[in-house]
Design a protein around this motif. Structure first.
Motif, PDB file in Angstrom:
ATOM      1  N   GLY A   9       0.949  -1.153  -0.009  1.00  0.00           N
ATOM      2  CA  GLY A   9      -0.112   0.398  -0.142  1.00  0.00           C
ATOM      3  C   GLY A   9       1.039   1.511   0.081  1.00  0.00           C
ATOM      4  N   GLY A  10       0.028   2.481   0.035  1.00  0.00           N
ATOM      5  CA  GLY A  10       0.781   3.638  -0.316  1.00  0.00           C
ATOM      6  C   GLY A  10       1.993   4.356   0.957  1.00  0.00           C
ATOM      7  N   THR A  11       1.323   3.100   2.235  1.00  0.00           N
ATOM      8  CA  THR A  11       2.752   4.034   3.203  1.00  0.00           C
ATOM      9  C   THR A  11       3.875   3.183   2.693  1.00  0.00           C
ATOM     10  N   ILE A 171      -1.185  -9.462   2.281  1.00  0.00           N
ATOM     11  CA  ILE A 171      -1.307  -7.619   1.984  1.00  0.00           C
ATOM     12  C   ILE A 171      -0.433  -6.819   2.773  1.00  0.00           C
ATOM     13  N   TYR A 172       0.259  -6.304   2.302  1.00  0.00           N
ATOM     14  CA  TYR A 172       1.432  -5.384   3.423  1.00  0.00           C
ATOM     15  C   TYR A 172       0.999  -4.044   3.568  1.00  0.00           C
ATOM     16  N   THR A 173       1.035  -3.647   4.882  1.00  0.00           N
ATOM     17  CA  THR A 173       0.633  -2.349   5.067  1.00  0.00           C
ATOM     18  C   THR A 173       0.889  -1.371   6.138  1.00  0.00           C
ATOM     19  N   ASP A 174       0.244  -0.498   5.922  1.00  0.00           N
ATOM     20  CA  ASP A 174       1.141  -0.513   7.318  1.00  0.00           C
ATOM     21  C   ASP A 174       0.731  -0.325   8.946  1.00  0.00           C
ATOM     22  N   VAL A 175      -0.487  -1.370   9.448  1.00  0.00           N
ATOM     23  CA  VAL A 175      -0.628  -1.879  10.638  1.00  0.00           C
ATOM     24  C   VAL A 175      -0.051  -3.397  10.504  1.00  0.00           C
ATOM     25  N   ASP A 176      -0.026  -3.911  11.422  1.00  0.00           N
ATOM     26  CA  ASP A 176       0.404  -5.520  11.367  1.00  0.00           C
ATOM     27  C   ASP A 176      -0.684  -6.642  11.497  1.00  0.00           C
ATOM     28  N   GLY A 177      -1.758  -5.886  11.008  1.00  0.00           N
ATOM     29  CA  GLY A 177      -2.729  -6.827  10.873  1.00  0.00           C
ATOM     30  C   GLY A 177      -4.059  -6.421  11.355  1.00  0.00           C
ATOM     31  N   VAL A 178      -5.185  -6.573  11.285  1.00  0.00           N
ATOM     32  CA  VAL A 178      -6.497  -6.529  11.243  1.00  0.00           C
ATOM     33  C   VAL A 178      -7.016  -6.745  12.832  1.00  0.00           C
ATOM     34  N   TYR A 179      -7.551  -5.525  12.691  1.00  0.00           N
ATOM     35  CA  TYR A 179      -7.545  -5.224  14.668  1.00  0.00           C
ATOM     36  C   TYR A 179      -9.099  -5.155  14.944  1.00  0.00           C
ATOM     37  N   THR A 181     -10.962  -3.291  16.122  1.00  0.00           N
ATOM     38  CA  THR A 181     -10.757  -1.529  15.681  1.00  0.00           C
ATOM     39  C   THR A 181      -9.855  -1.129  15.388  1.00  0.00           C
ATOM     40  N   ASP A 182     -10.645  -0.418  14.515  1.00  0.00           N
ATOM     41  CA  ASP A 182      -8.585   1.527  14.292  1.00  0.00           C
ATOM     42  C   ASP A 182      -8.599   0.719  15.065  1.00  0.00           C
ATOM     43  N   PRO A 183      -7.301   0.831  15.072  1.00  0.00           N
ATOM     44  CA  PRO A 183      -6.180   1.219  15.892  1.00  0.00           C
ATOM     45  C   PRO A 183      -5.658   2.492  16.241  1.00  0.00           C
ATOM     46  N   ARG A 184      -6.028   3.373  15.092  1.00  0.00           N
ATOM     47  CA  ARG A 184      -6.006   4.354  15.225  1.00  0.00           C
ATOM     48  C   ARG A 184      -6.864   5.441  16.258  1.00  0.00           C
ATOM     49  N   LEU A 185      -8.016   4.586  16.146  1.00  0.00           N
ATOM     50  CA  LEU A 185      -8.959   5.198  16.619  1.00  0.00           C
ATOM     51  C   LEU A 185      -8.946   5.116  18.516  1.00  0.00           C
ATOM     52  N   GLY A 209     -11.315   0.925   6.757  1.00  0.00           N
ATOM     53  CA  GLY A 209     -10.120   1.136   6.156  1.00  0.00           C
ATOM     54  C   GLY A 209      -8.915  -0.247   5.483  1.00  0.00           C
ATOM     55  N   VAL A 210      -8.985  -0.963   6.395  1.00  0.00           N
ATOM     56  CA  VAL A 210      -7.753  -2.064   6.225  1.00  0.00           C
ATOM     57  C   VAL A 210      -7.898  -2.540   4.908  1.00  0.00           C
ATOM     58  N   MET A 211      -9.146  -3.003   4.561  1.00  0.00           N
ATOM     59  CA  MET A 211      -9.514  -3.585   3.286  1.00  0.00           C
ATOM     60  C   MET A 211      -9.843  -3.082   2.733  1.00  0.00           C
TER      61      MET A 211
HETATM   62  P1  ADP Z   1      -2.557   1.344   2.835  1.00  0.00           P
HETATM   63  O1  ADP Z   1      -2.441   2.608   2.122  1.00  0.00           O
HETATM   64  O2  ADP Z   1      -1.795   0.051   2.695  1.00  0.00           O
HETATM   65  O3  ADP Z   1      -3.842   0.330   1.392  1.00  0.00           O
HETATM   66  P2  ADP Z   1      -4.663   2.266   4.276  1.00  0.00           P
HETATM   67  O4  ADP Z   1      -4.232   2.606   4.845  1.00  0.00           O
HETATM   68  O5  ADP Z   1      -5.712   2.014   3.161  1.00  0.00           O
HETATM   69  O6  ADP Z   1      -3.135   1.330   4.213  1.00  0.00           O
HETATM   70  O7  ADP Z   1      -5.145   0.778   5.304  1.00  0.00           O
HETATM   71  C1  ADP Z   1      -4.570   0.855   6.420  1.00  0.00           C
HETATM   72  C2  ADP Z   1      -5.245   1.640   7.267  1.00  0.00           C
HETATM   73  O8  ADP Z   1      -6.260   0.855   7.623  1.00  0.00           O
HETATM   74  C3  ADP Z   1      -4.443   1.619   9.157  1.00  0.00           C
HETATM   75  O9  ADP Z   1      -3.368   2.588   9.218  1.00  0.00           O
HETATM   76  C4  ADP Z   1      -5.833   1.823   9.908  1.00  0.00           C
HETATM   77  O10 ADP Z   1      -5.977   2.801  10.986  1.00  0.00           O
HETATM   78  C5  ADP Z   1      -6.999   1.732   9.264  1.00  0.00           C
HETATM   79  N1  ADP Z   1      -8.010   0.399   9.741  1.00  0.00           N
HETATM   80  C6  ADP Z   1      -8.968   0.665   9.675  1.00  0.00           C
HETATM   81  N2  ADP Z   1      -9.875  -0.253  10.858  1.00  0.00           N
HETATM   82  C7  ADP Z   1      -8.772  -1.384  10.422  1.00  0.00           C
HETATM   83  C8  ADP Z   1      -8.735  -2.292  11.566  1.00  0.00           C
HETATM   84  N3  ADP Z   1     -10.224  -2.984  12.114  1.00  0.00           N
HETATM   85  N4  ADP Z   1      -7.881  -3.570  11.748  1.00  0.00           N
HETATM   86  C9  ADP Z   1      -6.359  -2.596  11.131  1.00  0.00           C
HETATM   87  N5  ADP Z   1      -6.445  -1.273  10.738  1.00  0.00           N
HETATM   88  C10 ADP Z   1      -7.252  -1.046  10.460  1.00  0.00           C
END
Ligand code: ADP
Ligand code: ASP
Ligand code: MG
Length: 592
Positions: A9-11, A171-179, A181-185, A209-211
């Motif tokens: 992903g972008g990051t 799917i490599y992204t900026d979090v280490d998996g699905v949480y 709920t959004d760990p940023r919130l 928004g993770v997927m």
């Molecule tokens: P990428 O650019 O890799 O596609 P995104 O920004 O689209 O990344 O998705 C990753 C982000 O999704 C995380 O930084 C996180 O804040 C957000 N997010 C929302 N809900 C969740 C969730 N349930 N588990 C993990 N991440 C989540």
């Protein structure tokens, strides 16, 4: 030889160092003996930058040119990625969507994939290359560049994994998996090792928004296991597969959609065809309607509420007003300071008491609920935006999402490689890539409806009603809550027919205590459900359903929607006719 699709992903490709790090991951996988296809997003926030640029030139840029512009973001990153791999001594070729042969329809900025060619990718892989595919883009039949909607690189990755019969899709992204709920919130969010397709699908479309939600639809349809993991560490992340994390927990995740707007149309004639007219006029503007709630009305009139993304409120109100002479409503109200909080879990389908627990938790936090919709595997409530963050925290801890379930797997489930498919089957998959698939149309005539009309609205109403009903051991199926004039709440629920009388007694008692104006009971109701994949991205499903029913003269009394199902309640004696009408209306997309 096994094949892996790795999406960054972008990051994960935000600067040159990160591009090189991603390149190393791909090379490592190749050295381990896999063929590797990389799918890459635009660098960092580059897509946002391009969107801003367009807005500076033209407030309403033509969608075709928008796609021409946005697709360049991914073209930059695939080229740089290929260069990075070369510099590390391995072979790589970058390809745009068009060069791969990702054919889409012509709906610019939210195109759907029709087919993907595999020949060229396979040849390049066989020659020892890492193939780097530009995410998020395709080409229509007239060679116009299209894009798949924001976040669409996930969908490119899963679609490629499906057609190439990949062994894994990472799917490599900026979090280490699905949480949960959004760990940023929410800092208490917990990483899960495993989540089911259906849960992820609901969560993704409810704000996680993770997927990209369409990528999960793909994965489910083609049985592609997805591994969501961090680009910056090597730890295993989350597998999105058939099975949930826990078989005992009713709720496995929570999500928030912050910027919603609610529209309530009061006093529409309760006759066949009204919902169809309403949603048809909105759909012509390509606005996606989210929560839809219709209550049993009084004096032959019904109230319909629904939510749309906040930025689409003005257009939606315009569509509603344009249809005023057909809808003949009494009034239209709206509120743009609302957010939706949802909980999702496969286990909810088998366990009672989930709804009343959710309402109790919110009542205890003194949070008022404006609307409620439920489906087999989710409960959504609409609250005022200022309460949203507190509401999310309350339900997250209320359902103990921060605590690992005792029956959770200790390590990520190894997903067995499916047996080789024959060539004909792969070809037939290509033909139906993103088509709507309806897998069942069901009539359930075992339910009755109880409605509490015009309850003075304040926190805790739903909790009181559901606790009282649950205390009698009665299983509530559908729940619908709507707001009405002067903020009175209308609450409808369905219960098994045999419990109807008992539920009515309870409803009357609680209704009187809460000051409800009227308690109604429709003992003989029929629930019609259409379920399948692609209901949200194919906005026509609800419309097709409402039209089929209205053409058969059948009135819709309650509506409840989710990502995988649309439910309506009609009069019991019209159940069979409704079922026949729906079977006919969906015959072309029904898979048996
Ligand atoms: P990428 O650019 O890799 O596609 P995104 O920004 O689209 O990344 O998705 C990753 C982000 O999704 C995380 O930084 C996180 O804040 C957000 N997010 C929302 N809900 C969740 C969730 N349930 N588990 C993990 N991440 C989540
Ligand atoms: N670059 C596109 C976006 O930002 C697609 C993606 O990253 O998935 O939406
Ligand atoms: Mg993304």
């Amino acid at each position: 030889m096994s094949l892996i699709v790795q999406k960054f992903g972008g990051t994960s490709v935000a600067d040159c160092d990160k591009i090189v790090a991603a390149a190393r991951k791909a090379i490592r996988a190749q050295k381990e003996g896999h063929q590797v296809v990389m799918v890459v997003s635009a660098m960092g926030k580059n897509t946002d930058v391009l969107v801003d640029l367009a807005a500076q030139i033209n407030e309403r840029p033509p969608a075709r040119e928008m796609d021409m512009l946005l697709s360049t973001g991914e073209q930059v990153s695939v080229a740089l990625m290929a260069m990075a791999i070369h510099s590390l001594g391995a072979k790589a070729v970058s390809l745009t969507g068009a060069q791969i042969g990702i054919r889409t329809d012509s709906t610019h900025t939210k195109a759907r994939i029709i087919s993907i060619e595999t020949e060229r990718v396979k040849e390049l892989l066989a020659a020892g290359n890492i193939v780097i595919a530009a995410g998020f883009q395709g080409i229509d039949e007239n060679l116009n560049i299209t894009t798949l909607g924001r976040g669409g690189s996930d969908t490119t990755a899963v679609a490629l994994a499906a057609v190439l019969d990949a062994d894994a899709c990472e799917i490599y992204t900026d979090v280490d998996g699905v949480y949960t709920t959004d760990p940023r919130l929410l800092a208490e969010a917990r990483r899960v090792l495993q989540i089911s397709y259906d849960e992820m699908l609901e969560l993704a479309s409810l704000g996680a928004g993770v997927m990209h939600s369409r990528s999960v639809e793909f994965a489910k349809k083609f049985g592609v296991p997805i591994h969501v993991r961090s680009s910056f560490t090597d730890i295993t992340g989350t597998m999105i597969v058939d099975q949930p994390e826990s078989l005992t927990r009713p709720v496995s995740g929570a999500a928030m959609t912050k910027n919603e707007a609610r529209i309530t149309i009061e006093g529409v004639p309760d006759v066949p065809g009204i919902s169809h007219e309403l949603f048809h006029s909105i759909a012509t503007k390509a606005i996606s309607v989210d929560m839809v709630v219709q209550n049993i009305g009084a004096d032959g009139r019904a109230n319909i509420s629904f939510t749309v993304p906040r930025e689409e409120l003005d257009q939606t109100l315009e569509a509603v007003r344009n249809a005023a002479n057909i809808l003949q409503y009494a009034s239209v109200a709206h509120d743009e300071q609302v957010s939706k909080i949802s909980v999702v879990g496969l286990g909810m389908a088998e366990q009672s008491g989930v709804a009343d627990k959710m309402f109790r938790v919110l009542a205890d936090a003194n949070i008022n609920i404006q609307m409620i919709t439920t489906s087999e595997i989710k409960i959504s409530v609409l609250v005022s935006r200022e309460d949203a963050q507190r509401a999310l925290a309350a339900v997250h801890s209320g359902f103990q999402l921060d605590v690992t379930p005792s029956d959770a797997p200790e390590s990520v489930a190894a997903v067995p490689r499916e047996c080789e498919r024959d060539a004909a089957e792969v070809v037939s998959r290509l033909r139906t890539m993103e088509d709507l698939t309806i897998d069942s149309i069901v009539l359930d005539d075992s339910q009755s409806v109880i409605a509490l009309r015009r309850i003075p609205d304040h926190p805790g109403i739903a909790a009181r009603v559901f606790e009282a009903i649950a205390a009698e051991g009665i299983l509530v199926d559908m729940i619908v809550q709507n707001v009405g004039r002067g903020d009175a709440a209308n609450l409808s629920l369905t219960v098994p027919k045999e419990d109807c009388e008992q539920a009515l007694v309870v409803a009357k008692k609680i209704g009187a205590e809460l000051g409800a104006e009227e308690i109604l009971c429709k003992a003989d109701a029929a629930k019609l459900s259409v379920s399948g994949i692609g209901l949200r991205s194919h906005t026509g499903v609800g419309i097709r359903m409402f039209r089929a029913l209205s053409d058969s003269g059948i009135n819709v009394e309650l509506i409840n929607t989710s990502e995988v199902m649309v439910n309506v309640i009609v009069e019991g004696k019209q159940g069979q006719a409704g079922l026949a009408a729906l079977n006919k209306a969906f015959a072309d997309v029904l898979v048996s």
